[in-house]
Each structure stands twice: as structure tokens, then as C-alpha cells.
Design a protein around this motif. Sequence first.
Motif, PDB file in Angstrom:
ATOM      1  N   LEU A   1       0.862  -1.184   0.000  1.00 16.73           N
ATOM      2  CA  LEU A   1       0.000   0.000   0.000  1.00 16.73           C
ATOM      3  C   LEU A   1       0.898   1.234   0.000  1.00 16.73           C
ATOM      4  O   LEU A   1       1.663   1.445   0.926  1.00 16.73           O
ATOM      5  CB  LEU A   1      -0.882  -0.001   1.253  1.00 16.73           C
TER       6      LEU A   1
ATOM      7  N   SER B   1      -0.287   4.447  -0.407  1.00 20.51           N
ATOM      8  CA  SER B   1      -0.903   5.649   0.153  1.00 20.51           C
ATOM      9  C   SER B   1      -1.786   5.290   1.336  1.00 20.51           C
ATOM     10  O   SER B   1      -2.192   4.156   1.523  1.00 20.51           O
ATOM     11  CB  SER B   1      -1.724   6.371  -0.915  1.00 20.51           C
TER      12      SER B   1
ATOM     13  N   ALA C   1      -5.314   3.888   0.313  1.00 23.21           N
ATOM     14  CA  ALA C   1      -5.446   2.669  -0.491  1.00 23.21           C
ATOM     15  C   ALA C   1      -5.936   1.506   0.367  1.00 23.21           C
ATOM     16  O   ALA C   1      -5.747   1.485   1.574  1.00 23.21           O
ATOM     17  CB  ALA C   1      -4.104   2.324  -1.129  1.00 23.21           C
ATOM     18  N   THR C   2      -6.591   0.565  -0.286  1.00 28.59           N
ATOM     19  CA  THR C   2      -7.172  -0.587   0.424  1.00 28.59           C
ATOM     20  C   THR C   2      -6.792  -1.883  -0.293  1.00 28.59           C
ATOM     21  O   THR C   2      -6.719  -1.909  -1.522  1.00 28.59           O
ATOM     22  CB  THR C   2      -8.713  -0.495   0.426  1.00 28.59           C
ATOM     23  N   VAL C   3      -6.591  -2.921   0.502  1.00 27.54           N
ATOM     24  CA  VAL C   3      -6.391  -4.241  -0.084  1.00 27.54           C
ATOM     25  C   VAL C   3      -7.278  -5.249   0.630  1.00 27.54           C
ATOM     26  O   VAL C   3      -7.378  -5.241   1.850  1.00 27.54           O
ATOM     27  CB  VAL C   3      -4.916  -4.691   0.025  1.00 27.54           C
ATOM     28  N   ASN C   4      -7.963  -6.050  -0.145  1.00 29.00           N
ATOM     29  CA  ASN C   4      -8.720  -7.161   0.420  1.00 29.00           C
ATOM     30  C   ASN C   4      -8.187  -8.442  -0.186  1.00 29.00           C
ATOM     31  O   ASN C   4      -8.230  -8.624  -1.395  1.00 29.00           O
ATOM     32  CB  ASN C   4     -10.214  -7.019   0.098  1.00 29.00           C
ATOM     33  N   SER C   5      -7.672  -9.317   0.674  1.00 28.96           N
ATOM     34  CA  SER C   5      -7.048 -10.524   0.161  1.00 28.96           C
ATOM     35  C   SER C   5      -7.696 -11.738   0.792  1.00 28.96           C
ATOM     36  O   SER C   5      -7.922 -11.781   1.994  1.00 28.96           O
ATOM     37  CB  SER C   5      -5.552 -10.485   0.492  1.00 28.96           C
TER      38      SER C   5
ATOM     39  N   THR D   1       0.563  -8.135   3.421  1.00 32.00           N
ATOM     40  CA  THR D   1       0.132  -6.790   3.064  1.00 32.00           C
ATOM     41  C   THR D   1       0.911  -5.824   3.939  1.00 32.00           C
ATOM     42  O   THR D   1       1.044  -6.044   5.134  1.00 32.00           O
ATOM     43  CB  THR D   1      -1.382  -6.628   3.313  1.00 32.00           C
TER      44      THR D   1
ATOM     45  N   ILE E   1      -8.624 -11.022   4.468  1.00 32.73           N
ATOM     46  CA  ILE E   1      -7.681  -9.998   4.908  1.00 32.73           C
ATOM     47  C   ILE E   1      -8.136  -8.684   4.295  1.00 32.73           C
ATOM     48  O   ILE E   1      -8.193  -8.557   3.078  1.00 32.73           O
ATOM     49  CB  ILE E   1      -6.249 -10.357   4.465  1.00 32.73           C
ATOM     50  N   GLU E   2      -8.494  -7.728   5.142  1.00 30.17           N
ATOM     51  CA  GLU E   2      -9.004  -6.458   4.638  1.00 30.17           C
ATOM     52  C   GLU E   2      -8.173  -5.338   5.246  1.00 30.17           C
ATOM     53  O   GLU E   2      -8.159  -5.169   6.464  1.00 30.17           O
ATOM     54  CB  GLU E   2     -10.478  -6.285   5.014  1.00 30.17           C
ATOM     55  N   CYS E   3      -7.497  -4.598   4.395  1.00 34.75           N
ATOM     56  CA  CYS E   3      -6.562  -3.610   4.918  1.00 34.75           C
ATOM     57  C   CYS E   3      -6.832  -2.238   4.326  1.00 34.75           C
ATOM     58  O   CYS E   3      -6.828  -2.074   3.117  1.00 34.75           O
ATOM     59  CB  CYS E   3      -5.141  -4.057   4.588  1.00 34.75           C
ATOM     60  N   LYS E   4      -7.089  -1.296   5.197  1.00 32.45           N
ATOM     61  CA  LYS E   4      -7.365   0.064   4.743  1.00 32.45           C
ATOM     62  C   LYS E   4      -6.331   1.042   5.278  1.00 32.45           C
ATOM     63  O   LYS E   4      -6.596   2.229   5.372  1.00 32.45           O
ATOM     64  CB  LYS E   4      -8.751   0.501   5.237  1.00 32.45           C
TER      65      LYS E   4
ATOM     66  N   ASN F   1      -2.094   1.933   5.155  1.00 34.26           N
ATOM     67  CA  ASN F   1      -0.873   1.486   4.493  1.00 34.26           C
ATOM     68  C   ASN F   1       0.300   1.289   5.442  1.00 34.26           C
ATOM     69  O   ASN F   1       1.330   0.779   5.050  1.00 34.26           O
ATOM     70  CB  ASN F   1      -0.491   2.436   3.356  1.00 34.26           C
TER      71      ASN F   1
ATOM     72  N   ALA G   1       0.069  -0.644   7.922  1.00 36.45           N
ATOM     73  CA  ALA G   1      -0.148  -1.951   8.538  1.00 36.45           C
ATOM     74  C   ALA G   1       0.782  -2.985   7.928  1.00 36.45           C
ATOM     75  O   ALA G   1       1.285  -2.817   6.823  1.00 36.45           O
ATOM     76  CB  ALA G   1      -1.584  -2.384   8.319  1.00 36.45           C
ATOM     77  N   LYS G   2       1.015  -4.018   8.686  1.00 39.95           N
ATOM     78  CA  LYS G   2       1.787  -5.132   8.163  1.00 39.95           C
ATOM     79  C   LYS G   2       1.052  -6.424   8.507  1.00 39.95           C
ATOM     80  O   LYS G   2       0.828  -6.714   9.676  1.00 39.95           O
ATOM     81  CB  LYS G   2       3.174  -5.114   8.789  1.00 39.95           C
ATOM     82  N   ILE G   3       0.684  -7.136   7.480  1.00 41.02           N
ATOM     83  CA  ILE G   3      -0.115  -8.345   7.691  1.00 41.02           C
ATOM     84  C   ILE G   3       0.582  -9.514   7.024  1.00 41.02           C
ATOM     85  O   ILE G   3       0.960  -9.426   5.858  1.00 41.02           O
ATOM     86  CB  ILE G   3      -1.511  -8.194   7.059  1.00 41.02           C
TER      87      ILE G   3
END
Lengths: 418, 251, 481
Positions: free
Chosen positions: A332, A334, A337-341, A360, C408-411, C413, C415-417
Amino acid sequence: MEAVANSKVSAFVENWSLPAGNETLRAEALQALKGMDFPTTRVEDWKYTRITRITNKTFHQSAMTLDVKPYIIPNLEAHVLVFVNGYFQKNLSTILEGDVITIADVNDLDNSYYTNVLEDVDENVFSLMNKAFATAGVYLTIPKNQKAAYPIHLLHVSTGERTVANVRHFIQAETGSKAEVFATFHSEGANDALVNVVFEGHIQENAKLTINKLQSEEQSTFHIANEIFVQDPSSNFEINTITIGGLLVRNGLNILVEGENCYTELNGVYLGKGKQLLDNHTFVDHLFGNCTSSETYKGVMDDQSIGVFNGKVVVRQDAQKIQAYQSNGNVLLSEQATVNSKPELEIYADDVRCSHGSTTGQLDEQAVFYLRARGLSEKKAKELLVSAFIGEVLEKVDNATYRAYVDELFWQKFGWQF
Amino acid sequence: MLTIKNLHASIDGQAILKGLNLEVKPGEVHAIMGPNGAGKSTLASVLAGKEEYEITGGEVDFDGKDLLELETEERAKEGLFLAFQYPVEIPGVSNINFLRTALNEIREYRGEEPIAAKDFMAMVREKSKLVELDAKLASRSVNEGFSGGEKKRNEIFQMAMLEPKLAILDETDSGLDIDALRIVAGGVNKLRNQNNAIIVITHYQRLLDYIIPDFVHVLADGKIVKTGPKELALELEEKGYDWINDNAQTV
Amino acid sequence: MGYTEEELAKDLENSEYKFGFTTNIESDRAPNGINEDIIRFISAKKEEPEWLLEYRLNAYKAWRQMTEPEWAHIHYEKPQFEDICYYAAPKQTKKYESWDDVDPEMKETMKKLGISMEEQKRLTGTAVDFVMDSVSVATSFKAKLKELGIIFCSFSEAVQEHPELVKKYMGSVVPSKDNFYAALNSAVFTDGSFCYIPKGVRCPMELSTYFRINEGGTGQFERTLVVADEGSYVSYLEGCTAPMRDENQLHAAVVELIALDNAEIKYSTVQNWYPGDKNGKGGVYNFVTKRGICEKNAKISWTQVETGSAVTWKYPSCILKGDNSVGEFYSVAVTNNFQQADTGTKMIHLGKNTKSTIISKGISAGQSHNSYRGLVQIHANADNARNFSQCDSLLMTDRSGAHTFPYIECKNNSAKIEHEATTSKIGEDQIFYCLQRGISEEKAISLIVNGYCKEVLNQLPMEFAVEAQKLLEISLENSVG
């Protein structure tokens, strides 16, 4: 359109006309569409991808033409088949002499393939719309024990306001054959254009098929892809998907491994900026034992973009000795920004070695600091690290000419060097 | 102690052992040498009872018992020990717990009481010294995170703990540096006595500088093709296995 | 010769459920079925205040509008809610002042469960609350805890004695309309445990509750509410058993944990509800909602060893609301025969510098199905959130299934997953290695499985870990020969 009754779907396709050819298939698809609705985010498969920004609009079919030279892959000696807004442009296409392959119109596709090879495939509302309204596509055959002399480049461009491109391709890789296919998608002056593509293939025994796919449309287009590939025993299939364009992109890649001793490789890179939503759904279904599948997808999300990865691997009962690896990495860039995994494993056999990993995070701050201490600007340092991150996936692209093209594209678009 | 007569074994339909004969008496050390693929490790696996191998002929007598009729763990309880070429890692299971379980199973088989925790720990301390195995390794998971040399030393440590009648050392020297080799061999030598026997399976002669064998056998194409005194090992090292092959063919 | 899959599969089938006995205590039960009158009956029986009745009725109304969830990877015949008895109290419901007053037969039951209180008192210094069917029977060590200001009692008692605490916290983590089974529980719950640790107090002993379903045709709907006030610490243990019955019994509990600033709650469960027989008949449906909330610098750690129940649907979760708060989930889930488990956790990162760890070990035997389902959600304000997840599955037979569904939902940046998962078969080379050292197959499998689960078992308090290991053995072997 009286065939589809009273739904959002019927309104959506209302002003589309049914192209000629393949009437039976189209009629079946229309029938199946009846009563269907667009998926909402309550449907598990669409949990992270809201498509109302597509479905609350209407699109129209429009055969147009434009200069496609900018989209030709430099130095690649290939058959080039050009589709503009989903219509085949013969004048813009080049079919080289002396190859063993046959290229036909998909509308000549033998109906029996749908009953023999692809009968178990789940259709969704977009694939059915495509089936009913596909305006063009290739039906490519690589004959038994032959190697295609040149790669086949399927070049797609969208242009114009609210246009829809329904393209449908089918690749028949016969026993022992080998071929490489490039599928690139671009847009030029397109606004709110929709690309709805279906890609199907049958890789027969000992055949090898490699597909390199590039989605590089403007950020004003929508792209829905449904891809279904069936592998017979001892076949090899590799697909590399690079997604850098499109406002909303959904790739639904399904691979049914229907024989032993198969090798399947799926790689993907997705780079989001602005308000892009890039969604990769992959599904590898191991129905037989002694196969290997390997999957690597990496995403870099900037600005307010959203990345979605849903990788599913199913190992059916009695499909023993399967090795399945899946890895998804996300960076990510910014704060917005969003990630869904969602990497899923469903295992019904015991003698398997399956693993998946997902990470992530942001770029390694210490590495950024280290590079800055060596005199690189922060921007440059990040670029370098991002290119290293996705470089690992790009390495999987074997074709050097295409690789050089992709590198150039990244350089122009993002200023990244590999 | 061990009598192998005309042993034939195959894996996946492919014959590996093709009429092997061997006689081992208490107090003896036998070295089995041979080129890669001769069937050395197969012999070890077959004697330990690995299921993948099919016995297609011959017989094996172990102290009056038909070895081939026994389950793997029964062979172990009867006193047959295999030092693995590739020792297996068992995550989460401590070496101590593993050995105590093994030792008590063997004691139970012999009709003995389980060993008291105190005696067991004393034994661990004493035996780990034999192979200079760090006491810390004893409480770590079985072979997990061990270096190659530590794994091999751990095998000999286990041998010391379980006090087998017959120990088969399968390529125990592979991957060991010269110092580790000395330690492992030293441990084995301390365990030698008039009542037990050792079969050393190895590709190279160097281990036999430290563990002096009474007999050296050459295994080629599934059979013992030559047997001689310890000097044979040196000769082999010098002239290579081709010499035996040529020689054997002319015999 | 040696170990074969078939033999193992056969051995596993023969494993018997060791806690299948019923206790003969005359019970006081409500008519079957659910309606407002039944709820009023339960509330009246328990002499509850008006607000609680209101709470129940509201939950009931909400439940009526809800449908049973179907997203989990489980297949079962849905419970007939009209055939369930929602209140079954052992007839002797007078409150026991001391352990000596408890009905001898009930004591015998507890003894069979391996939790003889005398022994517990003597050996472990554990305070035990015992819930049979729906009513809390006895709480030991009350006086000792009282000195420290710790409240540990049955839920009903808490309602009477500490209504302000119950009113304040009940439903604050799991709202009555949270989900279908939480709503049902909120409407008809009968008893459970309540625990409050005052500011700055470190609870000197493990607090423990044993749940047991005894009556045929009853459901057990207990609630547990643990409140750790600022800077306090508590370790809480929960054990569960049920007799063998060939109908499916429903267990739908709600557990709420509240860890205020700087507090820590360690919640351990050994779940051993009756899993049904080897043909998949009978067994408990375990549909449980467990959730905790962490305020600033607080920590909640869930550890569970799940070997029982025909169907399990359970996701002990942490809402990491406060900055620097920590959530942990350690789980071993074993399924055998026709058991189905869909279990995992949710880690909701809201605060900054929040950290979560998920270690899940699934073991599938027989024809069972074992799924890990987990959510790691990083919200936009959760700067520097960290998550590490490791989900491993071990397959014992070729008719069992192991599935992994991580979300896994990350909003954010920063964060560390990290998520890792593996699925593999029990190693034949490991078994052979053990056999060669003279260890029987049965013991070898037990050793390997225990080793595989060690990271989780290590999280359990000592006595509980021993019990959990025994349970693993019972569930997976101990039946050779």
C-alpha cells in the motif's frame, strides 16, 4: 429485447442487437439470463467489488475504427488480430503466412464444446450476456503435435462514449501442440466504456499453452473478464495477467485441471492508482492427482485505489499427490489505499502439499532509508523497491520481446525501471 | 546374530537386492561399501522394515527370529537400530520426550518397569557426553533446526540411549566435517562391545579410519561381490569401484 | 505391516466418547418451544428485573426477523426451535453456600468429568463455577475472591447482586441483534458465569467454569461476561461436556470479554461436547458467539482446544479498539468421524499500534471437515497495526477435508499483515522414524499430533494443557487393538 424479461439485466441489454450466427447458443444464453440479476456485495464472490457504477449505466454497441499502431508490440513477429469495441477489424489485422494454426470466427465454434468440455462451468450474468451478444472473437486451433510458428496477438481497443465490447475467444490446443497467445486491452478516447470479454480454452494432452494478458485501458473504462480453461492430462498451462489500467477491472480466472500430471501456473501483477478497483478472482480446481499448480499475484495500490485478490484452490477427493502453492503480496503506497485478500484452500484429499501465503504492508521503511542514505530521492527509492517487489512476478514472463514491451510501458506510465 | 540368505527386494517393481548374503556375529563390525545405486540404503531400509520395499525372496534371521515377519517397531524392540541417512524432523516433539517414549516402549516389551525420570535424566546427561551433544539439543524438537552434523550426532546419541544389539549406520558420515566425523566415530567406538554388532554402510573409506571394521563387503548391483579385511576399504578408495566391477566380472 | 491409512481410519472410528453419562436429577423444565410466554417464564423463574425481560423480548423480536446463517462450510439439519426446551434446571435450585451442600449425585457427575472440586481446590487452587444444563450450581472459593473484590458468580446471581455491572456491560460487545444465534441466546439465556476483576487486581487463581448439557431435548444457552477493570488480570478457563444422545442438542452461548485500559484477559476453552457416534448420529450443535473488546494497552488472548461437537460454528474475536491493544487466538480443532467444524477468529484493528496473532492448527480424521475461517480487518485509523497468522491443517485420512478461508481487509498502508497456511498429510517418514525407535503407531501418532499442536497447548494453563492432551489422544487414538 423481449427475450429477457423485467429485470435490471434486461434494461442493461435493452438497446443491444443480437449479432448473426450461433443462434442456438445465443438463445440459450438469453433464456438463462431470464430472471437473473446483477450480483451485489452480499454475494460472496462479489463481496469486495461493487459493480453498480457499471450496472446503473447503459452502453451501446458501436463498430468503430482507429489507428492501432501504438498498440502493436514492437519487434514481436506475430499474427495480430484487432478488435475495436468488440468488432473484428480485418483491415487492421495481420495474419502471417505459413503457420500451422487455423484462425476462424468464434461464431463458427462447434456447439459441442459447450456440452463436452465446458458443461460444468458455472456461468454468471456477464458471461451469459457475452454469450448472447458477442460481436466477434477468434476460434483458434493449434493442430495436433504442431507448434504455432508465431505467437498470436489478440489486440483489443475500446473507444467512444459508453461503448460496450462483447468479445469471446476460444483456443483449442490439440494434443501435443504448443502456442503462445498475447491478449492486450487498450482504450483511446473512451469514456465509460465497458469491455466484457470471455476467454475459453481447452489444453489437450501434452499440449502447452501460454497466455500473456495485459490490461492497459484508460481509467474511464470498465473491464469484466471471465476466463475458463480446461486442462487434459499431462498438459501445461501458464497465464500471466498484468493489470495497470481500467477504472474497475474484474478478472475471473477459472482453471479446471481434468487430468493427472498437469502443470498450471498463474501469475499476476496489479497496479492501482486514483480510484481504480482491480479485482482478481482465481480458481484452480484439481480434479485429478499428481498435479502441480503455482500461483503468484502481487499488487501495488496507490492513491485511493482498491486491490482485491481472491485465490481459491480446491483439491477434490482422490486427487492425491497435489502440490499447490499460492502467494499474494500487496504493498500500500498511500494512506487511502485498500487491499482485500482472501486466499482460500479447500482440500478433500489427504496426500497433498498445499500452502498459501499473503502479505500486506507498506514498503520496508528501513530499505527506503538505506537507499536515501545512499543519495536516492525518496520517490526514486520507493520506485526502486516497488519495481523489485513486482519484478519477481514479471520474471515469470518468458518472452523477452514482450517483457521489453512491458518494461517500456511501466517506464512510461510509472517511471519504473526493471 | 544376523544371517541374511539370498535376499531379494524390489521397489515399484524394480529389483534392487538380487541375492544378498551376509553373516554378522556378536562383537563384529561389518562395513558395507559400494557405488551409488548398488543397494546399500535399500538393505538398511529393508532390514528396518520400510514398507515401500517388497521382499521377493530370501530370508533374514535375527537372533533366532524371522526378522521379515516382524513389524518395524518389533524389530526395534528386538534390538535393531537404524541410524538414518536423513534423520526425520518431528516439530514440537522434544528429543527427551521422544526418547523416553521409545525407551519405555522397549522396556515394556522386555517386561521391565518404565525408567524413573531421575534415572532417565542421568542417562541422558551421560550419553549425550559420548557424542558431545549439547544438552540443550536434548530438549529441542527432534532434529528440528539441527545442523547436518547435529542430526548425525543425535542419531548416535539415540543409539547410546537405546543400547541396541545390532546397529546399522546408514551413511552416517555423509555431510560430516572431519571434526564431527571423529566425534561420531568416537561415540560409536565407545558403544562397541562383545555382545553387540554394527553394520556401517558407507560410500567412502574415511569413516573406517575411525571405526575399524572386522570385515569389509563390497555391494554392487544388489549383491555382495567381494569380502575382505579392513585393508580392502583402502584398496577401494585408491582404485575406485570400477576396479571391483571389472574384477567381479572376471571372477 | 506397519502403519496404514486404513488401519488408522478404523482405529479412529472406534474411539469412544468418554463422558457419555446422564445424571439422574429430577429437573424442572419449561414446555418445549419458544414464544414470548416462555421468555417471560424464564425471566420470572429467575426473578429478573424488568429491564432484563425487556432486553430478552427485544432480542426475541429481532431473532424472529432473522434467518439462520448459511455461509459456513458446514451441512446439518437445522434445529427445530419449537422442539427445544429452553429452560431445564436441576430441581434443586437453591443456592449452595458451601461445596458440602451440593447434591452427591451431582458431585459424582463432576467427578466423572474429572473436575472433582475437592481435588481442584487442593491441587490447583482453581475457583470453579459449574453450569449444568441451564443453572449455575456452585461456585467455589467465593470467599477468598471476595476479599480482593473479585466477583465470580453465576450470571443469575450477578443480575440480582450486581445489576449495575450487568446492565452496563451485557450486550456491549455482542449486541443482542448481532447474529441469529446471539439473538436467540439473548432472548432465552438461562444462566452462565459472571466475573468482574476490580481495578489493578491480579486474580491470584484460575477462574473456571464447566458447562454440561444433561437433559434430553434441551438447549443450553449460557452467557459469560468477564469484565477486567483497568490494570487488572484474569485467566479464565471453560470446559464443556455433554452426555451421549442420538438427537442433536443445541448449544448457543454468548461470551463477552471486556478488557479496560491496561487490563489482560486470558480465556481458555477445552470444548468436548458430544461429537455424535461414528456414523454421525447425534452430537451437539455448537453455535457460539465469543467476542472481546480491548481498550487502551489491553490484551485479550483466546486459546481453544476443540475436540467435540457434531457441528461447530465459532469465531472467538477481538475488537482492538484501544491504542496499543493486543489480540491473540490460539486454536487446535480436531474433527473425526462425521464432525464438522468451521472455526477461526476475527481481529478487528481499530486503534493505533494494535497487534494480533493467530495460530490455528486443524486436524481432520475420519470423514470429517475442518475449516479455518478468519478475518483480519485493519481500519483506516489503525496506524502501524500488525498481524501474523499461521494456519496449518493436518489430514489423517483420505476421506476428510481441510479448508482455509482467510479474509484480509486492509485500509491502512502502515499496517503489516502476514498470513501463512499449509495443508499436509501426517508424515509417513515421521511415523516410520518413531516405529524404528520402537514406538508403536498409536503412540507415534499421538506424539506427532501433540508436537504439531504444541504452540497452542503451550498457551494453556498447566492442568488444562494436560487435560487437553488427553482429549487429543482420546479423539485421535487410544483405540488400537
